[in-house]
Each structure stands twice: as structure tokens, then as C-alpha cells.
Design a protein around this motif. Sequence first.
Motif, PDB file in Angstrom:
ATOM      1  N   ALA A 112      43.038  29.140  40.802  1.00 33.55           N
ATOM      2  CA  ALA A 112      41.583  29.079  40.657  1.00 33.55           C
ATOM      3  C   ALA A 112      41.272  27.954  39.667  1.00 33.55           C
ATOM      4  O   ALA A 112      42.183  27.400  39.047  1.00 33.55           O
ATOM      5  CB  ALA A 112      41.078  30.422  40.124  1.00 33.55           C
ATOM      6  N   ASN A 115      41.064  27.403  33.302  1.00 37.63           N
ATOM      7  CA  ASN A 115      40.309  28.198  32.318  1.00 37.63           C
ATOM      8  C   ASN A 115      39.565  29.371  32.954  1.00 37.63           C
ATOM      9  O   ASN A 115      38.753  30.020  32.306  1.00 37.63           O
ATOM     10  CB  ASN A 115      39.309  27.344  31.519  1.00 37.63           C
ATOM     11  CG  ASN A 115      40.007  26.244  30.731  1.00 37.63           C
ATOM     12  OD1 ASN A 115      41.099  26.467  30.203  1.00 37.63           O
ATOM     13  ND2 ASN A 115      39.397  25.073  30.667  1.00 37.63           N
ATOM     14  N   ASN A 116      39.880  29.646  34.237  1.00 34.69           N
ATOM     15  CA  ASN A 116      39.254  30.781  34.901  1.00 34.69           C
ATOM     16  C   ASN A 116      40.001  32.063  34.522  1.00 34.69           C
ATOM     17  O   ASN A 116      41.223  32.079  34.421  1.00 34.69           O
ATOM     18  CB  ASN A 116      39.314  30.564  36.422  1.00 34.69           C
ATOM     19  CG  ASN A 116      38.515  31.598  37.185  1.00 34.69           C
ATOM     20  OD1 ASN A 116      38.781  32.786  37.099  1.00 34.69           O
ATOM     21  ND2 ASN A 116      37.535  31.121  37.944  1.00 34.69           N
ATOM     22  N   TYR A 117      39.264  33.157  34.339  1.00 33.58           N
ATOM     23  CA  TYR A 117      39.859  34.444  33.966  1.00 33.58           C
ATOM     24  C   TYR A 117      40.906  34.897  34.986  1.00 33.58           C
ATOM     25  O   TYR A 117      41.927  35.500  34.631  1.00 33.58           O
ATOM     26  CB  TYR A 117      38.752  35.500  33.826  1.00 33.58           C
ATOM     27  CG  TYR A 117      39.280  36.913  33.780  1.00 33.58           C
ATOM     28  CD1 TYR A 117      39.888  37.427  32.625  1.00 33.58           C
ATOM     29  CD2 TYR A 117      39.211  37.737  34.908  1.00 33.58           C
ATOM     30  CE1 TYR A 117      40.394  38.716  32.590  1.00 33.58           C
ATOM     31  CE2 TYR A 117      39.711  39.032  34.884  1.00 33.58           C
ATOM     32  CZ  TYR A 117      40.306  39.519  33.722  1.00 33.58           C
ATOM     33  OH  TYR A 117      40.814  40.794  33.704  1.00 33.58           O
ATOM     34  N   TYR A 118      40.655  34.609  36.296  1.00 32.93           N
ATOM     35  CA  TYR A 118      41.590  35.069  37.335  1.00 32.93           C
ATOM     36  C   TYR A 118      42.995  34.503  37.132  1.00 32.93           C
ATOM     37  O   TYR A 118      43.986  35.174  37.410  1.00 32.93           O
ATOM     38  CB  TYR A 118      41.063  34.692  38.727  1.00 32.93           C
ATOM     39  CG  TYR A 118      39.855  35.491  39.139  1.00 32.93           C
ATOM     40  CD1 TYR A 118      39.940  36.866  39.343  1.00 32.93           C
ATOM     41  CD2 TYR A 118      38.633  34.867  39.314  1.00 32.93           C
ATOM     42  CE1 TYR A 118      38.822  37.605  39.698  1.00 32.93           C
ATOM     43  CE2 TYR A 118      37.504  35.598  39.676  1.00 32.93           C
ATOM     44  CZ  TYR A 118      37.607  36.975  39.865  1.00 32.93           C
ATOM     45  OH  TYR A 118      36.512  37.702  40.213  1.00 32.93           O
TER      46      TYR A 118
END
Length: 280
Positions: A112, A115-118
Amino acid sequence: IFFSVKVYVKLNHNSPRILCLTNHLRNLELIDPKFRWNGPGGGLSSENSSVEISPTGTLVLRNFKLSGVYTCSIFYKLTAMQPYKNLSIKYLIYAYSDPKAYYEFTARYHAAPCNNYYNTYFERTLIQILNKLVDELSCEVTLIKAECHHVKMQRGGLQNEIFFTFSVASLDREKHNRLCQESACDAFHRLNKAKHLIERFFKQQVEISRKSSEPLPEIYYIEGTLKMVRIERCYPGYGINALIHPDCPECCGNPGSYNPSNGIHCLQCDSSLIYGATKC
């Protein structure tokens, strides 16, 4: 007369029985023999729980830690009328530990946006899954690093990828009281089995993706990116030197040197008398 002998003792184990006799004296009748042992810290006696000296001068060092020069002196007569004779034997007793082996893997995943939480959630989940795979073998997977990068594809645009580096190592059997047969408990055997399970896990991900008619998820393993190297390491402060210690070529030891990190090579340090030194 002075004799010098090298002895290798595994760290935190008992030493073999170290004799205060030469082969020649063992075959003689000795009158009123007296034995005296000295170690790096001074005189030795059985009053110390880590030292055992028999009436015939045989030394056993328990839970051995203190490497260095150990000297045994024997005073004896060959006949009751003769004056005492004196013989000293110098033992260079080296503490060593076995090198620990582990496998280091690298793998890449389509990701993703960075820096995306996923991505963070996936990193944690992947390591948990791999640890469950190898738990029965008393092995442990440790994440070394996970970095998200923008990758310009050949003749294509940019895509996000996570570059994983993780290790798998076998844990000490003593800490994991599992019922298993001796060969199956062997650290090398368990580690190799764990390596094969991890390789199969990534191979299965590719096979599942190929068979599925569903579109690929946002985060998926990129086929062919799994790489593996086997690494031998000593604990910090120990290293391997087959030239200095030909009788123990794969022992992690080395007095007169230091090792600041988890590697196998020690750096020379003539002033270092501590075994397991991490600095000079």
C-alpha cells in the motif's frame, strides 16, 4: 621442570579432569606428594564451590568462566630418604562457546502507499505467521528491518514495495522443554527444518495467487524475491581463529583479542586478558 598444555573448556560447563601429573610420573610410586594449584585469580582450593581438587591433585573447574593460565606444582619424593623434587605444569585453559548459526532472509512485497497503516499491520502479521510456523521447532523469527520504497518498474510506472529482512534462529533446548527425540532436538536439524517451512510458505503464496481468479490484493509477495543466506556468529566478545587454536578450529574464543559485535572475527588486542572482551 615446566610443561605447557592447552585445554579447551566449554563456557559455563565443567572442565575435564586436569591432572597434576605427567605420563612419566603416573607410572611411578611417589612418596608424600603435595599438590598446589594457582589460577588467574591466585591460589585454588576446594573451599571454592567452582573448584574441586582431589587428594591426588586432579582439578575440575565447575561452571567454567575464567580463562587464562593455570599452574600446578607437585612436590614429591621417589624414596623416603631422597629430598623433595618439584615439577610445575602450566595449563592454558581457554573458555569457548559453539558458534550459533542462523538464516537471514530477504523478500519483497507489493505494498500500500508508504507510511500507510496497512503496511505496518501487515509487517507485524507476517512475522507472527512465520513464528507460528516454526514455533513447534523451538525456533524464532525476528524482523530485522522492513522498508517501504517507491520502485520505478521497467517500462512502467512507480509502485510501492516493502523490502523485508528477517532472521530465523533455533532457541536453546534447555529453555524449551519439548518432548522430542535427540536428533530432532538438535539445533542444526531444527533450524534447517524451519528454513524449509519458510521457503515452502512463500512458494505456496505464489501458487495460491496463480490459481486464484480474484484480482491481486494490495499487499502481496513478489515472486522470485525471496533470498536466503546462512550466517555463523559468535556472541559479542568471542571469535574464531583456527590458526591460533588448531585443536579447536570452530570454537568461539580467542584471548588477547576482542570482538565488538556478533561476528566470527576478533581484532587483536595484546592488553586484553578478559575472555569475551567487547572492547580493547
